[in-house]
Design a protein around this motif. Sequence first.
Motif, short mmCIF file in Angstrom:
data_model
loop_
_atom_site.label_atom_id
_atom_site.label_comp_id
_atom_site.label_asym_id
_atom_site.label_seq_id
_atom_site.Cartn_x
_atom_site.Cartn_y
_atom_site.Cartn_z
N PRO A 91 0.82 -1.20 0.00
CA PRO A 91 0.00 0.00 0.00
C PRO A 91 0.86 1.26 0.00
O PRO A 91 1.90 1.29 0.64
CB PRO A 91 -0.78 -0.12 1.31
N ALA A 126 6.76 -0.82 1.90
CA ALA A 126 6.49 -1.40 3.22
C ALA A 126 7.24 -0.67 4.34
O ALA A 126 6.82 -0.70 5.49
CB ALA A 126 6.82 -2.89 3.24
N ARG A 127 8.35 0.01 4.00
CA ARG A 127 9.05 0.82 5.03
C ARG A 127 8.13 1.93 5.53
O ARG A 127 8.02 2.18 6.72
CB ARG A 127 10.32 1.46 4.45
N LEU A 129 4.84 2.01 5.27
CA LEU A 129 3.68 1.42 5.95
C LEU A 129 4.02 1.12 7.40
O LEU A 129 3.24 1.43 8.32
CB LEU A 129 3.26 0.12 5.23
N LEU A 130 5.20 0.55 7.63
CA LEU A 130 5.61 0.21 8.99
C LEU A 130 5.80 1.49 9.82
O LEU A 130 5.37 1.56 10.97
CB LEU A 130 6.90 -0.62 8.94
N GLN A 132 4.31 4.34 9.41
CA GLN A 132 2.98 4.89 9.68
C GLN A 132 2.35 4.19 10.90
O GLN A 132 1.72 4.82 11.75
CB GLN A 132 2.10 4.67 8.45
N THR A 133 2.55 2.88 10.96
CA THR A 133 1.98 2.12 12.08
C THR A 133 2.68 2.46 13.38
O THR A 133 2.04 2.57 14.43
CB THR A 133 2.11 0.61 11.79
N PHE A 134 4.00 2.66 13.33
CA PHE A 134 4.74 3.07 14.53
C PHE A 134 4.19 4.40 15.07
O PHE A 134 4.00 4.57 16.26
CB PHE A 134 6.23 3.23 14.22
N GLN B 189 -1.17 -4.70 10.78
CA GLN B 189 -0.49 -3.87 9.78
C GLN B 189 1.03 -4.02 9.90
O GLN B 189 1.73 -4.09 8.90
CB GLN B 189 -0.92 -2.41 10.00
N ALA B 193 3.44 -5.39 6.87
CA ALA B 193 4.62 -4.65 6.42
C ALA B 193 5.87 -5.51 6.56
O ALA B 193 6.69 -5.61 5.63
CB ALA B 193 4.75 -3.36 7.22
N LEU B 197 8.53 -6.97 3.65
CA LEU B 197 9.97 -6.74 3.75
C LEU B 197 10.73 -8.06 3.75
O LEU B 197 11.75 -8.21 3.06
CB LEU B 197 10.28 -5.93 5.01
#
Lengths: 208, 208
Positions: A91, A126-127, A129-130, A132-134, B189, B193, B197
């Motif tokens: 995404p 995916a970096r 996305l991760l 954003q989740t953090f 999520q 992600a 990766l």
Amino acid sequence: MKISELSDRSGLTVQTIKFYLREGLMPKGAATGATRAEYGDGHLERLRLIRAMREVGDLPVFAIKRIIAAADEPEVGLHELLGTVQYALGPHVDAPADDPQWRAARADVDALIAELGWRVTADAPARDLLAQTFVALRKLGFPVVLTELRPYIEAAMSLGEHEAGGLSTDEPRTRAIHRTLVTTVLYEQVLLALHRLAREHESARRLG
Amino acid sequence: MKISELSDRSGLTVQTIKFYLREGLMPKGAATGATRAEYGDGHLERLRLIRAMREVGDLPVFAIKRIIAAADEPEVGLHELLGTVQYALGPHVDAPADDPQWRAARADVDALIAELGWRVTADAPARDLLAQTFVALRKLGFPVVLTELRPYIEAAMSLGEHEAGGLSTDEPRTRAIHRTLVTTVLYEQVLLALHRLAREHESARRLG
């Protein structure tokens, strides 16, 4: 086969197939008359792949074009080709690069990947996305610590290894794209569904 | 504190807080005058939970109402309460009950869960989600076999166990709901992600 049979067997309308031909998403058929052409199994396979990219991956035509161009270019290696597919699937996070919280989270993600020794390009979606989740976790007061992440990292690694076990440069490229699409989109859905079920089971076991 | 301070500290407008009060999503404050009331930390915590349900879980007000009602009812056990949260999060699949392919897939899901011995209710939304995925895989010519599912089942079980390890009937119910929401939505999520990766890394290792 004629375009009408191609339509029947691919489940796509003749109009759609003509649109894909105009867009260069598959080679023209062998002309058998002024307005008629003959198509082969390669065309059918290509159409099934395009259909899967649209329906399973929800990919726009410009992304499909990029993937098809990479597939048709023998210079593009399999790793790069499948990377094109995965990156197209997103995404795609709208990274608020000015936000200090976001920048800190993204730096944490980059440090984590470096620590794990994972070979992942700097612009892998995916970096973001991760990251954003953090940010979301921290805003809710949930610290992002390695002990919390560890089980998810281990699950991801074991699935990544399993899926990569099926990779082979002998596999036809169209089939490899198809499988990447399915593993990325559909098996992630399988994983989410199983995760929900396993959570319920564990909760029932401990509290029910 | 006054409603204006409650607004500042929760990040919600006074208008929104008044709407939640009218909807019965939190108890009224202690009246300190004809149009004034005093609110406590419990109100603030409740508002933060509602906000997380809206923003993280994307839950509609009617679902939030059901969860809050269950949280406020001491007769509802923790397992049932957290199940209400998880089921509200969906995803809600529109099950085409007349479609034989769908019925076969749903029967396979039920058989799988029985074989695994998982304690999951018959109307868990994740059963339908899994069935929907099975249908999509089969339509694309990917058989759904236990050897393919096994690694995903194992990953789900290990994460389910890890997450359930944090469950405790001593934890305040609001906090438990908050954590279920975060684990379900945000850690899924995180998992996706990390999965992307790890796939890229494994592909680079084998093909890059």
